[in-house]
Write an enzyme that holds these catalytic residues in place. Structure first.
Site, PDB file in Angstrom:
ATOM      1  N   LYS A  54       0.820  -0.896   0.494  1.00  0.00           N
ATOM      2  CA  LYS A  54      -0.337   0.142   0.064  1.00  0.00           C
ATOM      3  C   LYS A  54       0.989   1.242  -0.167  1.00  0.00           C
ATOM      4  CE  LYS A  54      -4.632  -1.290   2.168  1.00  0.00           C
ATOM      5  NZ  LYS A  54      -4.585  -0.809   3.960  1.00  0.00           N
ATOM      6  N   GLY A  85      -7.292   2.964  -3.226  1.00  0.00           N
ATOM      7  CA  GLY A  85      -7.226   2.075  -4.161  1.00  0.00           C
ATOM      8  C   GLY A  85      -6.261   2.125  -5.007  1.00  0.00           C
ATOM      9  N   PHE A 131      -3.184  -9.235   3.836  1.00  0.00           N
ATOM     10  CA  PHE A 131      -4.362  -9.043   3.600  1.00  0.00           C
ATOM     11  C   PHE A 131      -5.070 -10.501   3.804  1.00  0.00           C
ATOM     12  CE2 PHE A 131      -6.973 -11.480   0.125  1.00  0.00           C
ATOM     13  CZ  PHE A 131      -7.510  -9.635  -0.337  1.00  0.00           C
ATOM     14  N   LYS A 146     -18.409   2.014  -2.106  1.00  0.00           N
ATOM     15  CA  LYS A 146     -19.412   1.179  -0.860  1.00  0.00           C
ATOM     16  C   LYS A 146     -20.493   1.074  -1.729  1.00  0.00           C
ATOM     17  CE  LYS A 146     -17.244   3.216   3.247  1.00  0.00           C
ATOM     18  NZ  LYS A 146     -16.815   4.122   4.421  1.00  0.00           N
ATOM     19  N   ARG A 182     -15.343  13.716   8.905  1.00  0.00           N
ATOM     20  CA  ARG A 182     -16.308  14.157   8.018  1.00  0.00           C
ATOM     21  C   ARG A 182     -17.607  13.337   8.482  1.00  0.00           C
ATOM     22  NH1 ARG A 182     -16.749  10.608   4.061  1.00  0.00           N
ATOM     23  NH2 ARG A 182     -14.564   9.471   2.962  1.00  0.00           N
TER      24      ARG A 182
END
Lengths: 470, 173
Positions: free
Chosen positions: A168, A175, A212, A246, A302
């Site tokens: 990452k 992503g 993972f 999502k 947020r």
């Protein structure tokens, strides 16, 4: 059973708020502020002049042309607009500038209240390594792994935690710069590429290697902090995802053991409390289903798209809470005052073409009908004749059903989608209906790989739709 | 005149929400013909594959210029305030051009308080002529005319907040 914060209010110093966003969230924010008697100034790009939000706001200012970089992302222009229209505060919504520390800082430096956390807190949680460090300090579990500088270090970490691993980007998100390596050879092959991709995408080539989780669920915890105290408003499950986006969210997360659920809630509060968090925020976790363990993923500083499911099961208006925290009011509740009742599920309706790789389908909505059944809530900015401009994201509505239990919520949502009409653009409504009918979703507790597997098995949803009509 | 502006708006909304494409109405000596503009949505969805994007990303400038136009053309039947403004400048003062604000900010007509304005009624402007200043967060941005002609009307006031695309001056070419 709405819980209001009205008791604490004396003289509200924030009487006018500039809403620096668009679409359904602008409408959502304006609704709550109107109810509180707060005036709203909405900034629009020239593509959004005729939007529902623009009609609802007390004042509208056009800040630039359609492209977001020339309108909704112009920090100086937005702060200037707030000052010039006499707004004491700015609500950034989600997306756009909501998690840009420079924006919060520009507000702080110009005596405009940013309705959200401090610029420093946004920076802290926005940097993945820093966020992992905070999690460690707050005793919140993170996925095994760590930052690496060379291939040798990466191999050593991977050997230690076991394959498969994820590479990452430290500065990443969404992503990008993300690579999965199932073997030593694959890690050797991909390491340089991941680093180069991270550098070009985020200007920071640093990466880390982590375990993972093959069968994981995305569960997140809503928190509210006033800078001193923090409490949680339960959890949400957002495992129905396509490419990390999502699609369906629900509260509470189904089929978690009490121990696991309590562990998630406590870890989220520990994390937020550790940085003295102010405002509404979400701590995201990856839940390892077979091992009954969870790991910190990231914190979103947020309001989130899926906040309505939490509002529906707790009775708390999160926008109101954000507003009150921003004007310095302390949290009016103890943790015990927050009770989760019933179950809520939300479908994100996007204007996109499911048969053509989900490409956006902007255009004019010729027909729009949103049903008004019991236990149904629709958050949208769309009405008949509304224009969906090609410049922004493709979400057009959120359909939220609440029931005494999960099955009632699911059936209400399914019925609502049958009665919902949106014509003129392509939408993912058929896909939502199909997902809600699957045995896996009906059972509850799917993992993040569910939708990908489902789509791989169902090459054409168009056929599905045709069958439905006959 | 027994139809108000609001009445017409309401009728347009009714048509919009219905499944009819055309509406013809005759009453009190007034004849109203409305037709749904079906070309507009096609034009925009045709443009979409080129600008397909997953999130709130900017798209090419070509799209940003063309997209607002279908939005307006589909509304030709609706006499909104924008349409009124356009009509005034296109029919009543057919030949006039507009100098518009290139950004939102506070508009100043002079280089400093008390100084003479950059331009006034009767001034001749060329594309490079500075016609005013727009301040955004203490940054002063000079506004060029971008057109050639004679100023016939000063629309925006000194020290006023102007929006993006707001008319500042009218100019006879």
């Amino acid at each position: 059973m709405a819980i209001t914060m009205v008791d604490r209010i004396q003289t509200p110093p924030i009487t006018r708020v500039l809403v620096a966003n668009r679409g359904e969230i602008a409408v959502r924010i304006i609704r709550s502020l109107k109810r509180l008697g707060v005036e709203t100034v909405l900034v629009v790009s020239s593509a959004d002049r005729d939007s529902l939000g623009a009609r609802m706001a007390d004042k509208v200012v056009c800040v630039g042309p359609g492209r977001a970089t020339e309108s909704y992302l112009k920090i100086d222009t937005l702060v200037h607009a707030a000052q010039a229209t006499g707004a004491q505060a700015i609500h950034p919504g989600y997306g756009f500038l909501s998690e840009r520390a420079e924006f919060a800082r520009a507000c702080e430096e110009n005596d405009v209240i940013f309705i959200g956390p401090t610029a420093e807190q946004i920076e802290q949680v926005g940097n993945k390594l820093e966020a992992r460090r905070i999690a460690g300090e707050a005793n919140v579990p993170v996925t095994p792994g760590g930052p690496v500088e060379t291939l040798d270090e990466a191999l050593a970490v991977a050997d230690d935690i076991g394959y498969p691993v994820l590479i990452k980007a430290v500065g990443g998100g969404g992503g990008r710069g993300l690579k999965r390596a199932d073997t030593r050879e694959s890690l050797i092959q991909q390491f340089d590429m991941a680093s180069a991709e991270a550098l070009s995408a985020f200007g920071d080539g640093r990466v880390y290697v982590e375990c993972f989780v093959t069968q994981g669920r995305h569960v997140e915890v809503q928190v509210l902090g006033d800078g001193k105290d923090v409490l949680h408003l339960g959890d949400r499950d957002c495992s129905v995802q396509r490419r990390y986006q999502k699609l369906i969210e629900e509260a509470p997360a189904p089929h978690l053991s009490d121990a696991l659920r309590d562990g998630l809630h406590e870890a989220a509060v520990r994390f937020a409390r550790h940085i003295g968090y102010r405002g509404a925020g979400t701590i995201e976790f990856l839940v390892d289903v077979p091992r009954e363990q969870f790991y910190f993923l990231e914190m979103n500083a947020r309001i989130q798209v899926e906040h309505p499911v939490t509002e529906e099961v707790t009775g708390v208006d999160l926008i109101e809470a954000q507003y009150r925290i921003a004007q310095g009011e302390p949290l009016p509740w103890a943790q015990n005052d927050i009770q989760v009742q019933g179950h809520a599920i939300e479908c994100r309706i996007n204007a996109e073409d499911c048969d053509h790789d989900f490409r956006p389908s902007p255009g004019r909505v010729t027909q729009a009908h949103f049903p008004s059944h019991d236990g149904l809530r629709i958050d949208t900015h769309i009405e008949a004749g509304a224009m969906i401009p090609p410049f922004y994201d493709s979400m057009v509505a959120k359909v939220i059903a609440v029931g005494q239990n999960r099955e009632q919520a699911r059936l209400r949502l399914r019925m609502a989608l049958d009665d919902l009409v949106l014509e003129g653009v392509k939408t993912n409504i058929t896909l939502h209906k199909a997902i809600l009918e699957t045995p896996e979703f009906t059972q509850g507790g799917v993992d993040t790989g569910f939708l990908g597997r489902y789509l791989a098995e169902k090459p054409s949803l168009q056929n599905e739709a045709r069958r439905e009509q006959t | 005149m027994s139809f108000t502006h609001d009445d017409v708006q309401r009728i347009i909304q009714l048509l919009d929400a219905s499944h009819f494409d055309e509406l013809h109405l005759e009453a009190d000596g007034i004849k109203l013909d409305l037709r749904r503009n079906s070309g507009a949505s096609t034009a925009v969805s045709d443009a979409s594959p080129a600008s397909a994007m997953p999130s709130m990303r900017p798209v090419s400038s070509a799209t940003s210029v063309s997209a607002p136009q279908p939005a307006n053309s589909a509304k030709t039947a609706a006499p909104s305030s924008d349409a009124d403004e356009n009509r005034a400048s296109s029919s009543g003062q057919a030949a006039l051009l507009e100098i518009k604000a290139p950004m939102l900010g506070t508009f100043y007509r002079a280089p400093k308080p008390g100084a003479d304005p950059f331009i006034a009624e009767g001034s001749k402007v060329e594309p490079e002529t500075v016609v005013g200043i727009i301040e955004v967060m203490k940054l002063m941005n000079s506004v060029p005319a971008n057109i050639t002609g004679e100023v016939v009307e000063v629309v925006a006031q000194d020290g006023e907040l102007v929006e993006y695309d707001q008319v500042l001056f009218r100019v006879r070419p």
